[in-house]
Design a protein around this motif. Structure first.
Motif, PDB file in Angstrom:
ATOM      1  N   LYS A   5      45.210  36.675  -2.169  1.00 54.19           N
ATOM      2  CA  LYS A   5      44.358  36.076  -1.163  1.00 54.19           C
ATOM      3  C   LYS A   5      44.634  36.701   0.208  1.00 54.19           C
ATOM      4  O   LYS A   5      45.779  36.958   0.554  1.00 54.19           O
ATOM      5  CB  LYS A   5      44.600  34.560  -1.091  1.00 54.19           C
ATOM      6  N   SER A   6      43.577  36.973   0.925  1.00 54.14           N
ATOM      7  CA  SER A   6      43.749  37.514   2.277  1.00 54.14           C
ATOM      8  C   SER A   6      44.256  36.424   3.205  1.00 54.14           C
ATOM      9  O   SER A   6      43.948  35.253   3.030  1.00 54.14           O
ATOM     10  CB  SER A   6      42.416  38.069   2.804  1.00 54.14           C
ATOM     11  N   LYS A   7      45.040  36.835   4.180  1.00 53.18           N
ATOM     12  CA  LYS A   7      45.610  35.882   5.120  1.00 53.18           C
ATOM     13  C   LYS A   7      44.517  35.289   5.986  1.00 53.18           C
ATOM     14  O   LYS A   7      43.688  36.001   6.550  1.00 53.18           O
ATOM     15  CB  LYS A   7      46.661  36.587   5.995  1.00 53.18           C
ATOM     16  N   ARG A   8      44.497  33.983   6.103  1.00 56.31           N
ATOM     17  CA  ARG A   8      43.476  33.302   6.894  1.00 56.31           C
ATOM     18  C   ARG A   8      43.770  33.476   8.378  1.00 56.31           C
ATOM     19  O   ARG A   8      44.875  33.230   8.834  1.00 56.31           O
ATOM     20  CB  ARG A   8      43.448  31.819   6.532  1.00 56.31           C
ATOM     21  N   VAL A   9      42.782  33.924   9.113  1.00 54.40           N
ATOM     22  CA  VAL A   9      42.942  34.131  10.554  1.00 54.40           C
ATOM     23  C   VAL A   9      42.790  32.796  11.260  1.00 54.40           C
ATOM     24  O   VAL A   9      41.797  32.095  11.053  1.00 54.40           O
ATOM     25  CB  VAL A   9      41.885  35.128  11.082  1.00 54.40           C
ATOM     26  N   PRO A  10      43.751  32.399  12.108  1.00 52.82           N
ATOM     27  CA  PRO A  10      43.633  31.132  12.845  1.00 52.82           C
ATOM     28  C   PRO A  10      42.360  31.091  13.678  1.00 52.82           C
ATOM     29  O   PRO A  10      41.909  32.125  14.197  1.00 52.82           O
ATOM     30  CB  PRO A  10      44.891  31.120  13.725  1.00 52.82           C
ATOM     31  N   ARG A  11      41.808  29.901  13.849  1.00 54.51           N
ATOM     32  CA  ARG A  11      40.556  29.748  14.579  1.00 54.51           C
ATOM     33  C   ARG A  11      40.649  30.310  15.991  1.00 54.51           C
ATOM     34  O   ARG A  11      39.735  31.000  16.462  1.00 54.51           O
ATOM     35  CB  ARG A  11      40.166  28.264  14.633  1.00 54.51           C
ATOM     36  N   ARG A  14      40.452  34.055  15.904  1.00 64.01           N
ATOM     37  CA  ARG A  14      39.109  34.492  15.545  1.00 64.01           C
ATOM     38  C   ARG A  14      38.138  34.319  16.726  1.00 64.01           C
ATOM     39  O   ARG A  14      37.315  35.184  16.991  1.00 64.01           O
ATOM     40  CB  ARG A  14      38.606  33.685  14.347  1.00 64.01           C
ATOM     41  N   VAL A  45      32.765  39.977  11.845  1.00 62.53           N
ATOM     42  CA  VAL A  45      32.573  38.684  11.193  1.00 62.53           C
ATOM     43  C   VAL A  45      31.089  38.515  10.885  1.00 62.53           C
ATOM     44  O   VAL A  45      30.252  39.322  11.296  1.00 62.53           O
ATOM     45  CB  VAL A  45      33.064  37.513  12.081  1.00 62.53           C
ATOM     46  N   LEU A  49      29.218  32.747  11.250  1.00 64.03           N
ATOM     47  CA  LEU A  49      30.532  32.348  11.760  1.00 64.03           C
ATOM     48  C   LEU A  49      30.522  32.317  13.292  1.00 64.03           C
ATOM     49  O   LEU A  49      31.134  31.437  13.904  1.00 64.03           O
ATOM     50  CB  LEU A  49      31.610  33.302  11.254  1.00 64.03           C
ATOM     51  N   TYR A  53      31.383  28.895  15.435  1.00 64.34           N
ATOM     52  CA  TYR A  53      32.451  28.771  16.417  1.00 64.34           C
ATOM     53  C   TYR A  53      31.921  28.603  17.840  1.00 64.34           C
ATOM     54  O   TYR A  53      32.503  27.863  18.639  1.00 64.34           O
ATOM     55  CB  TYR A  53      33.352  30.018  16.371  1.00 64.34           C
TER      56      TYR A  53
END
Length: 222
Positions: A5-11, A14, A45, A49, A53
């Motif tokens: 799994k790719s590392k989730r980028v913090p909001r 992002r 992105v 998205l 945001y």
């Protein structure tokens, strides 16, 4: 084995990536021509998205103006030498201003070229930033007059007028530096270092301001 799994980028990270992409796109394409598709592509992105945001193009532009305004004001105030004589404080503040605008030409273009020409509420956002810097510069000039013992001779209106003239000159110089060209000429010229630009403005402004504070005044009668 399962897929990695790719590392989730913090909001927050992002959002800053999208804001950075927006600054670049608005500066180079202009507010009207810039599209959310292009901003999403530059940020790497999806367009949904960006909307998730940052809601809309108008809200994104307002958020960009606020971020760049706060960064500029912070750079100027942080650069000033606390406790130094008024001329040194003004000198260090100008160096901070020109260093920031030189290092962040896209952010400066958004504030100086785009936001001010797009009407409300964008122009109001920039006006608030300018008012904050104006108050700061006005206080420095007032302090210089007080140091010289002539604060009673320079009325508040005159101090405010001098601050507006100085800030306007700084903005014009920053624009001149960042465009890299002169009107009526072709090709780019060498861009001066922030320290040199600040020295140019100090030589232009402080020589006259220092004389005024010292009691010398120009008169059309000679």
């Amino acid at each position: 084995m399962g897929a990695v799994k790719s590392k989730r980028v913090p909001r927050a990270v992002r959002e800053q990536q999208m804001m950075d992409a927006a600054v670049l796109t608005f500066a180079r394409r202009g507010y009207r021509a810039a599209s959310m598709d292009e901003i999403a592509e530059v940020a790497g992105v999806s367009k949904p998205l960006v909307y998730l945001y940052l809601n809309s193009k108008d809200e994104l532009f307002s958020a960009v103006i606020r971020r760049e305004s706060e960064a500029l004001v912070a750079a100027v105030t942080a650069a000033v030498e606390p406790g130094a004589p008024a001329d040194r404080q003004l000198w260090s503040g100008l160096k901070g201003f020109f260093a920031h605008t030189t290092e962040n030409p896209d952010g400066w273009a958004v504030l100086h070229q785009q936001a001010r020409t797009q009407g409300e509420p964008f122009a109001r956002e920039v006006a608030a930033m300018r008012a904050e810097i104006m108050t700061f510069v006005t206080a420095l000039i007032g302090a210089a007059a007080k140091e010289a013992g002539c604060d009673g001779e320079l009325a508040d209106r005159e101090v405010s007028a001098l601050a507006h003239a100085l800030v306007g000159a700084a903005e014009s110089l920053a624009e001149w530096v960042n465009t890299g060209t002169d009107e009526g000429t072709s090709g780019e010229r060498e861009r001066p270092a922030p320290r040199d630009t600040a020295a140019t403005l100090m030589n232009f402004a402080w020589a006259g301001l220092g004389r005024l504070i010292g009691g010398g005044r120009w008169s059309p009668e000679g």
